[in-house]
Design a protein around this motif. Structure first.
Motif, mmCIF file in Angstrom:
data_model
loop_
_atom_site.group_PDB
_atom_site.id
_atom_site.type_symbol
_atom_site.label_atom_id
_atom_site.label_comp_id
_atom_site.label_asym_id
_atom_site.label_seq_id
_atom_site.Cartn_x
_atom_site.Cartn_y
_atom_site.Cartn_z
ATOM 1 N N GLU A 23 0.810 -1.213 0.000
ATOM 2 C CA GLU A 23 0.000 0.000 0.000
ATOM 3 C C GLU A 23 0.847 1.269 0.000
ATOM 4 O OE1 GLU A 23 -2.581 -0.690 3.270
ATOM 5 O OE2 GLU A 23 -1.069 -0.339 4.809
ATOM 6 N N PRO A 56 -4.573 6.020 -0.392
ATOM 7 C CA PRO A 56 -5.524 5.138 -1.070
ATOM 8 C C PRO A 56 -6.525 5.858 -1.971
ATOM 9 C CG PRO A 56 -5.202 4.410 1.177
ATOM 10 C CD PRO A 56 -4.487 5.719 1.052
ATOM 11 N N GLY A 63 -4.503 1.334 5.161
ATOM 12 C CA GLY A 63 -4.089 2.238 4.093
ATOM 13 C C GLY A 63 -3.666 3.626 4.495
ATOM 14 N N SER A 113 0.023 5.079 4.038
ATOM 15 C CA SER A 113 0.496 5.419 2.695
ATOM 16 C C SER A 113 0.350 6.911 2.411
ATOM 17 C CB SER A 113 -0.261 4.606 1.643
ATOM 18 O OG SER A 113 -1.624 4.962 1.600
ATOM 19 N N ASN A 172 -9.882 -0.324 0.622
ATOM 20 C CA ASN A 172 -8.439 -0.393 0.408
ATOM 21 C C ASN A 172 -7.983 -1.779 -0.043
ATOM 22 O OD1 ASN A 172 -5.721 0.741 0.572
ATOM 23 N ND2 ASN A 172 -5.457 -0.568 2.358
ATOM 24 N N LEU A 212 -5.990 -3.093 -3.369
ATOM 25 C CA LEU A 212 -4.682 -3.735 -3.264
ATOM 26 C C LEU A 212 -4.633 -5.043 -4.061
ATOM 27 C CD1 LEU A 212 -3.719 -3.231 0.504
ATOM 28 C CD2 LEU A 212 -3.077 -1.850 -1.472
#
Length: 498
Positions: free
Chosen positions: A150, A170, A326, A329, A470, A474
């Protein structure tokens, strides 16, 4: 059931003064039914061997297993390279971004190395017994691969404005990444869903819980229920909100400067105290590990045995490391680098530091001191404080400082996460950004003024809801990252090995 809860919520509002005699009690009367409603939706469970297993926890753990296998155990093979990147071996001042690899890591860690390590571990061990520690470690280890994926995507699909501000996370890799795969409409839906969940989670989950537990420990240090602060959660929260506001108004660079100093300091203070307790009880360390292993596989009568213990460990580990959620990130997207994969390597260290190391040491202290036994009426951080105080009588005072630092660092990181998600929804407006930060500070006051049960119910629900969109993204984007990983390894790691 949902209608009943909603009706109870309305009754509480209408009979506000009849049931509440203080500000804190009034807030509790409002939030308790809300927490119950959210929990019933987000933590919908199926029953196995008389144990309720939340589907959302299974969703995250299966993803972590899948990504660990898919990327060839990157959580093990990539560890050495991760450390080299953090040291600055591959840093280039001319690379795009706002902060260094180390600052990105500490900013993300400040959002995870927090009260989940203190209060969350205590909750897991008190409910699931010592065995929950083992499953926390397993989940944290597997979560390293999810975090790699992520955070790589966070850099790969980030946006950099003309002013040099980085927008990532995300929301952006769901929208742009899935559009690249030909799923533009799905990408937009998932991105908006995630952004809404992130905003709510930043206000409720990683703000209110931190404020609540910092206040609880502060009251303990100040003399308990007889102290002046015992019913002044709103006042403590107000002071904390001012401190938070001073930091978050400066944006990510201001936040990174603070977290780069606060995270190592708070972790150092906490770990030194924990290691001291373990040193004093060194002869009990091996028996404690024996209890942890026995409890992990042969638990009886504790939340339904092994499955119940496993779920408690997985649930608290996910809340602590945030792998699959997430949010981290968003912070890693700001790192100065031209190589998204490189920041993915940096990110996989987070669950290791946060869960495998810090959470395990906390659990050992609780198990070795026996503080988890006979804990009726003792919640969260108070249980951890009890464990340390059994060896270091003055530790609750030191823990108050550590908890406050943990809380502040986590809250400022999540204020940033929420602001980026908010800007994705409403646009990059300074006035709207300030409005969000003002609301965030108001929720800081709210968190210190409500009960732990209500806060945990709301925070867990909103926090885990982010993983729904999320994880879908992914799975779909993992092949793109795998291609980038092969290219990166051929470009950098093959040369090093030869």
């Amino acid at each position: 059931m949902k209608w009943t809860m909603s009706f109870a919520f309305i009754l509480n509002i209408l009979s506000f003064n009849a049931y509440a005699t203080s500000i804190d009690q009034q807030i509790n009367a409002w939030l308790a039914p809300v927490g119950e409603l959210f929990t019933s939706i987000i933590f919908y469970s199926f029953n196995v061997f008389s144990v309720d297993i939340p589907i959302i926890v299974v969703w995250l753990i299966l993803a972590a297993l899948a990504f660990t296998a898919y990327f060839g155990f990157i959580n093990i093979k990539g560890f050495k390279h991760s450390c080299k990147v953090i040291k600055g071996d591959y840093s280039n001042p001319s690379d795009p971004g706002e902060v260094s690899h180390f600052q990105a890591l500490t900013t993300a860690l400040s959002g995870t190395v927090g009260l989940g390590n203190i209060a969350g571990v205590a909750i897991a061990v008190s409910i699931g017994g010592p065995g929950a520690t083992f499953w926390m470690m397993v989940a944290g280890f597997m979560g390293m691969s999810t975090k790699f994926l992520e955070c790589t995507l966070g850099v790969k699909y980030r946006h950099i404005t003309k002013q040099g501000k980085v927008l990532g996370g995300p929301m952006y890799y769901l929208k742009d990444g899935l559009a690249e795969l030909g799923h533009q409409k799905l990408g937009k839906i998932l991105a908006v869903f995630f952004a809404i969940c992130c905003v709510v989670a930043s206000l409720c989950g990683s703000n209110m819980l931190q404020s609540n537990q910092a206040y609880q420990q502060f009251v303990i240090a100040m003399g308990g229920s007889s102290s002046f602060w015992a019913d002044k959660g709103w006042l403590f929260g107000s002071i904390l909100a001012v401190v938070i506001a001073v930091v978050i108004i400066g944006g990510i660079k201001s936040i990174a400067k603070v977290t780069a100093k606060v995270v190592p300091l708070m972790a150092g203070i906490y770990l030194l105290a924990a290691l001291f307790v373990l040193a004093v009880n060194y002869d009990a360390i091996i028996p404690a590990f024996a209890l942890i292993i026995k409890g992990a596989f042969f638990a009886e009568g504790v939340v339904g045995g092994m499955i119940g213990v496993m779920i408690q460990g997985f649930k608290r580990s996910t809340f602590s490391s945030e792998a699959g959620v997430g949010a981290a990130s968003i912070a890693h997207a700001t790192a100065s680098t031209k190589e998204p994969i490189r920041e993915g390597y940096v990110a996989l260290l987070e669950p290791f530091i946060d869960t495998v190391v810090i959470c395990t040491i906390t659990a050992l202290v609780i198990v070795i001191t026996g503080a988890y036994q006979g804990v009726e009426g003792i919640d969260g951080v108070a249980l951890t404080s009890k464990a340390f105080a059994s060896v270091i009588w003055w530790f609750p005072y030191l823990l108050s400082i550590a908890v406050l630092l943990f809380a502040i660092s986590t809250m400022i990181s999540w204020a940033y996460y929420g602001s980026i998600a908010w800007s994705f929804l409403v646009g990059n407006s300074k006035s709207l950004d300030l409005a969000y930060k003002f609301v965030f500070c108001m929720f800081t006051i709210l968190g210190a003024s409500t009960s732990l049960d209500a806060v945990i119910a709301i925070s867990d629900s909103m926090f885990f809801s982010m993983a729904i969109a999320n994880i879908v993204g992914l799975y779909m984007l993992a092949p793109l990252v795998k291609q980038d990983l092969h290219t990166y390894q051929e470009k950098y790691l093959t040369k090093v090995s030869t």
